[in-house]
Design a protein around this motif. Structure first.
Motif, PDB file in Angstrom:
ATOM      1  N   LEU A  29       0.809  -1.210   0.000  1.00  0.00           N
ATOM      2  CA  LEU A  29       0.000   0.000   0.000  1.00  0.00           C
ATOM      3  C   LEU A  29       0.844   1.261   0.000  1.00  0.00           C
ATOM      4  N   GLN A  30       0.267   2.335  -0.509  1.00  0.00           N
ATOM      5  CA  GLN A  30       0.941   3.634  -0.537  1.00  0.00           C
ATOM      6  C   GLN A  30       0.837   4.354   0.808  1.00  0.00           C
ATOM      7  N   CYS A  31      -0.309   4.196   1.490  1.00  0.00           N
ATOM      8  CA  CYS A  31      -0.567   4.874   2.761  1.00  0.00           C
ATOM      9  C   CYS A  31      -0.836   3.855   3.864  1.00  0.00           C
ATOM     10  N   GLN A  32      -0.825   4.322   5.088  1.00  0.00           N
ATOM     11  CA  GLN A  32      -1.103   3.473   6.237  1.00  0.00           C
ATOM     12  C   GLN A  32      -2.576   3.060   6.253  1.00  0.00           C
ATOM     13  N   ILE A  33      -2.840   1.931   6.872  1.00  0.00           N
ATOM     14  CA  ILE A  33      -4.206   1.474   7.092  1.00  0.00           C
ATOM     15  C   ILE A  33      -4.464   1.426   8.589  1.00  0.00           C
ATOM     16  N   GLN A  34      -5.740   1.428   8.946  1.00  0.00           N
ATOM     17  CA  GLN A  34      -6.134   1.203  10.331  1.00  0.00           C
ATOM     18  C   GLN A  34      -6.792  -0.163  10.375  1.00  0.00           C
ATOM     19  N   LEU A  35      -6.312  -1.013  11.258  1.00  0.00           N
ATOM     20  CA  LEU A  35      -6.824  -2.375  11.394  1.00  0.00           C
ATOM     21  C   LEU A  35      -7.479  -2.498  12.764  1.00  0.00           C
ATOM     22  N   MET A  36      -8.728  -2.979  12.773  1.00  0.00           N
ATOM     23  CA  MET A  36      -9.456  -3.154  14.027  1.00  0.00           C
ATOM     24  C   MET A  36      -9.902  -4.605  14.149  1.00  0.00           C
ATOM     25  N   ASP A  37      -9.584  -5.191  15.283  1.00  0.00           N
ATOM     26  CA  ASP A  37      -9.972  -6.574  15.564  1.00  0.00           C
ATOM     27  C   ASP A  37     -11.424  -6.586  16.012  1.00  0.00           C
ATOM     28  N   LEU A  38     -12.269  -7.310  15.267  1.00  0.00           N
ATOM     29  CA  LEU A  38     -13.661  -7.461  15.656  1.00  0.00           C
ATOM     30  C   LEU A  38     -13.768  -8.740  16.470  1.00  0.00           C
ATOM     31  N   GLU A  39     -14.484  -9.721  16.027  1.00  0.00           N
ATOM     32  CA  GLU A  39     -14.532 -11.028  16.677  1.00  0.00           C
ATOM     33  C   GLU A  39     -14.766 -12.086  15.618  1.00  0.00           C
ATOM     34  N   ASN A  40     -14.610 -13.345  15.977  1.00  0.00           N
ATOM     35  CA  ASN A  40     -14.794 -14.468  15.047  1.00  0.00           C
ATOM     36  C   ASN A  40     -13.869 -14.378  13.832  1.00  0.00           C
ATOM     37  N   ASN A  41     -12.613 -13.998  14.053  1.00  0.00           N
ATOM     38  CA  ASN A  41     -11.608 -13.869  12.988  1.00  0.00           C
ATOM     39  C   ASN A  41     -11.984 -12.826  11.940  1.00  0.00           C
ATOM     40  N   LEU A  42     -12.722 -11.803  12.335  1.00  0.00           N
ATOM     41  CA  LEU A  42     -13.079 -10.697  11.448  1.00  0.00           C
ATOM     42  C   LEU A  42     -12.288  -9.467  11.834  1.00  0.00           C
ATOM     43  N   TYR A  43     -11.849  -8.747  10.821  1.00  0.00           N
ATOM     44  CA  TYR A  43     -11.085  -7.524  11.034  1.00  0.00           C
ATOM     45  C   TYR A  43     -11.638  -6.422  10.145  1.00  0.00           C
ATOM     46  N   LEU A  44     -11.650  -5.217  10.665  1.00  0.00           N
ATOM     47  CA  LEU A  44     -12.072  -4.051   9.912  1.00  0.00           C
ATOM     48  C   LEU A  44     -10.812  -3.352   9.420  1.00  0.00           C
ATOM     49  N   VAL A  45     -10.719  -3.127   8.120  1.00  0.00           N
ATOM     50  CA  VAL A  45      -9.556  -2.458   7.533  1.00  0.00           C
ATOM     51  C   VAL A  45     -10.022  -1.150   6.922  1.00  0.00           C
ATOM     52  N   HIS A  46      -9.502  -0.048   7.444  1.00  0.00           N
ATOM     53  CA  HIS A  46      -9.849   1.272   6.910  1.00  0.00           C
ATOM     54  C   HIS A  46      -8.640   1.837   6.165  1.00  0.00           C
ATOM     55  N   PHE A  47      -8.875   2.211   4.917  1.00  0.00           N
ATOM     56  CA  PHE A  47      -7.820   2.752   4.059  1.00  0.00           C
ATOM     57  C   PHE A  47      -7.876   4.272   4.086  1.00  0.00           C
ATOM     58  N   GLN A  48      -6.731   4.902   4.207  1.00  0.00           N
ATOM     59  CA  GLN A  48      -6.677   6.367   4.163  1.00  0.00           C
ATOM     60  C   GLN A  48      -6.633   6.875   2.734  1.00  0.00           C
ATOM     61  N   ASP A  49      -6.228   6.018   1.810  1.00  0.00           N
ATOM     62  CA  ASP A  49      -6.103   6.403   0.416  1.00  0.00           C
ATOM     63  C   ASP A  49      -7.088   5.599  -0.431  1.00  0.00           C
ATOM     64  N   GLU A  50      -7.913   6.273  -1.218  1.00  0.00           N
ATOM     65  CA  GLU A  50      -8.914   5.593  -2.031  1.00  0.00           C
ATOM     66  C   GLU A  50      -8.294   4.689  -3.091  1.00  0.00           C
ATOM     67  N   SER A  51      -7.129   5.067  -3.611  1.00  0.00           N
ATOM     68  CA  SER A  51      -6.489   4.217  -4.618  1.00  0.00           C
ATOM     69  C   SER A  51      -6.029   2.895  -4.003  1.00  0.00           C
ATOM     70  N   ASP A  52      -5.577   2.916  -2.750  1.00  0.00           N
ATOM     71  CA  ASP A  52      -5.240   1.667  -2.056  1.00  0.00           C
ATOM     72  C   ASP A  52      -6.486   0.809  -1.870  1.00  0.00           C
ATOM     73  N   TYR A  53      -7.580   1.437  -1.492  1.00  0.00           N
ATOM     74  CA  TYR A  53      -8.851   0.724  -1.317  1.00  0.00           C
ATOM     75  C   TYR A  53      -9.277   0.061  -2.614  1.00  0.00           C
ATOM     76  N   ASN A  54      -9.227   0.793  -3.701  1.00  0.00           N
ATOM     77  CA  ASN A  54      -9.623   0.249  -5.005  1.00  0.00           C
ATOM     78  C   ASN A  54      -8.682  -0.855  -5.474  1.00  0.00           C
ATOM     79  N   LYS A  55      -7.452  -0.801  -5.036  1.00  0.00           N
ATOM     80  CA  LYS A  55      -6.466  -1.802  -5.435  1.00  0.00           C
ATOM     81  C   LYS A  55      -6.754  -3.169  -4.817  1.00  0.00           C
ATOM     82  N   VAL A  56      -7.275  -3.206  -3.590  1.00  0.00           N
ATOM     83  CA  VAL A  56      -7.422  -4.477  -2.882  1.00  0.00           C
ATOM     84  C   VAL A  56      -8.861  -4.944  -2.716  1.00  0.00           C
ATOM     85  N   VAL A  57      -9.843  -4.126  -3.047  1.00  0.00           N
ATOM     86  CA  VAL A  57     -11.232  -4.513  -2.747  1.00  0.00           C
ATOM     87  C   VAL A  57     -11.633  -5.717  -3.587  1.00  0.00           C
TER      88      VAL A  57
END
Length: 97
Positions: A29-57
């Protein structure tokens, strides 16, 4: 929430920091991400850069008739959208364990 995805970790469990490092290495990725641990092996990934988001979605095709669930046809559909990294043809509820 616009640039946020939910990631499900399949297989064994790994630590939060190991997962964060793996994501950064795999996605390059070009920019940092924010990773949040939810539960049941689920994680929330927030991208600061839209191009990074579009690259991995991932793209989900709900309601796709079962006759189209073949690796070849799904790969052709995927290649028209962009590079295909992995196909999961078991997403239909009837096909899950």
């Amino acid at each position: 929430m616009a640039n946020t995805i939910i990631v499900k970790l399949l297989g064994g469990r790994i630590s939060f920091n190991v997962l964060l490092n793996k994501i950064n290495l795999l996605w390059n990725l070009q920019c940092q991400i924010q990773l949040m641990d939810l539960e049941n092996n689920l994680y929330l990934v927030h991208f600061q850069d839209e191009s990074d988001y579009n690259k991995v979605v991932w793209i989900r095709l709900p309601g796709l008739p079962k006759i189209y669930y073949s690796n070849c046809l799904l790969r052709v559909i995927g290649q028209t959208i962009g590079p295909v990294v992995k196909l999961d043809v078991q997403m239909d509820c009837a096909c899950r364990g």
